[in-house]
Design a protein around this motif. Sequence first.
Motif, PDB file in Angstrom:
ATOM      1  N   MET A 171      12.500 -19.252  -1.740  1.00 45.69           N
ATOM      2  CA  MET A 171      11.527 -18.810  -0.768  1.00 45.69           C
ATOM      3  C   MET A 171      12.409 -18.146   0.252  1.00 45.69           C
ATOM      4  SD  MET A 171      11.714 -22.758   0.677  1.00 45.69           S
ATOM      5  CE  MET A 171      11.317 -23.164  -1.183  1.00 45.69           C
ATOM      6  N   VAL A 231      10.499 -11.890  -2.861  1.00 42.10           N
ATOM      7  CA  VAL A 231      10.601 -13.152  -2.184  1.00 42.10           C
ATOM      8  C   VAL A 231      11.282 -12.701  -0.777  1.00 42.10           C
ATOM      9  CG1 VAL A 231      11.425 -15.697  -1.715  1.00 42.10           C
ATOM     10  CG2 VAL A 231      10.450 -14.770  -4.117  1.00 42.10           C
ATOM     11  N   LEU A 237       6.539 -16.567  -3.131  1.00 39.14           N
ATOM     12  CA  LEU A 237       7.524 -17.672  -3.736  1.00 39.14           C
ATOM     13  C   LEU A 237       7.569 -17.448  -5.122  1.00 39.14           C
ATOM     14  CD1 LEU A 237       6.542 -20.957  -1.632  1.00 39.14           C
ATOM     15  CD2 LEU A 237       8.207 -19.044  -0.908  1.00 39.14           C
ATOM     16  N   THR A 238       8.710 -17.866  -5.658  1.00 34.74           N
ATOM     17  CA  THR A 238       8.914 -17.861  -6.983  1.00 34.74           C
ATOM     18  C   THR A 238       9.722 -19.435  -7.537  1.00 34.74           C
ATOM     19  OG1 THR A 238       9.368 -16.574  -8.989  1.00 34.74           O
ATOM     20  CG2 THR A 238      10.917 -16.667  -7.271  1.00 34.74           C
TER      21      THR A 238
END
Length: 308
Positions: A171, A231, A237-238
């Motif tokens: 994030m 991001v 997000l990832t």
Amino acid sequence: MRVEQLECLVAVTRHGSLRRASEHLHLSQPALSESITRLERELGVLLLDRRRSGARISRDGRELLPYVEAVLESVSRLRKAAGDTDLASRLLRVGTVSTATSTLLNPVLRTLAEERPESRIEVVNARQEEINEGLRRGSLDVGLVNVLAGDDPPAGLVDVPLLTGPVVVVMPADHAFTAREEVAVSELLDEPFVAMREGYLMHRLALRVFGTHWPRAWASTDGAELGKAMVADGAGLTFLPRFSVDGDALQRAGAITHRPLAGLDEEVHLVVRTRAQGRRTAPLDRLLTLLQTRAAGLREVPAADRIA
């Protein structure tokens, strides 16, 4: 026209079927068949008779076979004469899913360039199956791929473990989730999400985590490096293996951070993948040694202290 296409035709002739030829070459049957089909299109002749009982070399193929074998013999003599001093032996081709680039791969490439300034290195960002295919065909020398416990390398390829880490949510450093000790999957559903494209292990994990209920808005990209950049730019997000984020330039610059993903105990393993029986050169051996040495050092250094 590529040497590999000629080798495929000769293999089918010598082994009598696509299946046995594909096993000998460590290629899938569809990939082998497509390679010969492209050669047929280029030459304008039918090289194989494809029937339900199998594929055999055609009459035109038999007439051209001596010329094909002569080309391959010339290529073999050229490679033998050039030895380890030719451009091919100095060129290293690395396929990567862009994991741990800043902390693992980049420092290794810098060291190799300092030690062997005559070497040339090409780094190709690709999906895992593309890397596997490149290794099998010889267009890549080394692959850096992510695997899960129990994932075996394809036939003809071998893996050496480098790094292991849990999956974390990545994030922006100023995101509200930074106040959490961990992030639940249900909380991600209301956030924009950056997924890896199909063919990456992290896409496979996303399917496992989200099932049929994906975040309300999401985009997909190629590889961890692009994912982290998106991001940092606020695209969403990832999640990635922690070793892909710890020590990364964007993390050190204060642009991104991470938190554990609650409820997922799966660990991701970064391995270096090579051909089981491929031509080995001094630069390739040195690259593999440097990767393992660097990875061992990273395992011993606390994540917060890692620098490129």
